[in-house]
Design an enzyme around this catalytic site. Structure first.
Site: not given
Ligand code: CP3
Length: 344
Positions: A25, A29, A38, A75, A151
């Protein structure tokens, strides 16, 4: 040792006083430049599917912190979205996939050509690769089938792991069929990322923890190894990093797999145990509790020192034991990197 990037050399077995650094990550944000882009993009999905913006977001943390690797901005839930479940992100409530998957969907999903729908992701890889220096690696990724399935089945974050386990026992071949389908689709998705320029790929199994062994083997370990074996067969030079979170001592079973090149240790794992039991079988990555970077200071640096002292004699990739949370101050990230690089 042929690779130009420190990161790829570590995967090839190089031991170095200053390990390569990247963070799960690392784009997101906690970075003001991410929040700005974003807001411009509209929704999170719009950002993932706009390859110019997604490439820019991928590069932001690499530029700011001079990291050794970029991770594709996308994602793990883009695969279910491309299969036909509608993906949305509800502020404060995480991702939603609608409607929840049922057994009868699988036949339609199987015929779905997700690579066409996901072509902007490969474009992001291409654009990022063109901008990235030869000394930096580009990491592609996918969710491991079990985590993606949680999911898809719950229609969002799994709120009750016991009920999902119950469904695994009760619903015959449904969940195994879903996992098989995800194995097939994920293989094609990762190969397309590699062909677009990804140097290495990581499989995230965030929800592997807490499963009894035979179930863990069936839904997490075997599918990850199947994907990695197929990727290896199709694109022999590309290593796969496994990150099954929360599997404890079962990590041994993962690193013993023939296609597990590197293993991400999560923050709950004792790094001394990992050094003693895992590091002879796979390159070790990560381990630092991301919350220590949120709080920063001496405790963060001491925890980093513990990892660096332990893993100084084996190939090691510096990283977290899970992703940054949005409250992480970027100054702490910079201080952490400076600390690691100062030690060398
Ligand atoms: O920088 C990085 O790591 C690359 C991009 C990346 C994202 N998600 C961007 C993202 C990667 C590798 C992921 C993987 C991911 N996504 C996982 C596995 C790793 C982990 O963190 O456990 C999982 C379970 C997800 C599913 C997912 N996507 C969740 C649970 C969420 C969170 C919801 C939230 O609002 O926090 C996301 C959204 C997400 N994926 C964001 C980002 C930057 C936040 C979205 C935003 O900008 O509003």
């Amino acid at each position: 040792m042929s690779s130009q990037s420190k990161f790829m050399r570590a995967l090839e077995g190089e031991v170095s006083a200053i390990p390569p650094i990247w963070f799960m990550r690392q784009a997101g944000r906690y970075l003001p430049e991410y929040r700005e882009l974003r807001a411009k993009a509209g929704s999170f999905l719009d950002l993932c599917f706009n390859s110019d913006l997604a490439a820019e977001v991928t590069l932001q943390p690499v530029r700011r912190f001079d990291l050794d690797a970029a991770i594709l901005f996308a994602d793990i839930l883009l695969i279910p979205h491309a299969l036909g479940q509608r993906l949305s992100f509800v502020e404060g409530d995480g991702p939603r996939l609608e409607p929840p998957v049922s057994h009868k969907d699988l036949e339609v999903f199987r015929r779905q050509d997700i690579l066409d729908e996901l072509s902007p992701v490969f474009e992001t890889v291409r654009k990022t690769k063109a901008e990235l220096g030869a000394d930096k690696a580009l990491i592609g990724f996918a969710g491991a089938p079990w985590t993606v399935a949680t999911y898809m089945l719950a229609g969002g974050p799994m709120k009750d792991p016991a009920s999902l386990r119950m469904r695994y026992y009760r619903e015959g071949s449904f969940i195994p069929d879903l996992i098989d389908l995800l194995v097939e689709k994920t293989i094609g998705y990762l190969i397309a990322q590699i062909d677009a320029g990804a140097d290495v790929v990581q499989l995230f199994d965030t929800w592997a923890g807490g499963l009894p062994w035979p179930v863990l083997e069936a839904v997490s370990l075997a599918p990850m190894e199947k994907i990695s074996a197929a990727v290896k067969k199709a694109r022999p030079g590309t290593p796969v990093i496994y990150f099954p979170k929360g599997v404890g001592e079962k990590a041994i079973e993962y690193v013993m797999q023939p296609h597990c090149k590197a293993f991400g240790i999560d923050y709950s794992m004792d790094p001394t145990w990992a050094w003693a039991n895992l590091s002879e079988h796979a390159v070790i990555q990560g381990g630092l509790d991301p919350l220590l970077v949120t709080t920063g200071g001496a405790p963060m640096e001491q925890a980093a020192d513990t990892l660096l002292n332990l893993f100084h004699d084996v190939p090691y990739i510096f990283n977290l034991g899970h992703g940054f949370i949005p409250e992480t101050p970027p100054e702490n990230v910079a201080a952490l990197i400076a600390h690691v690089r100062r030690r060398g």
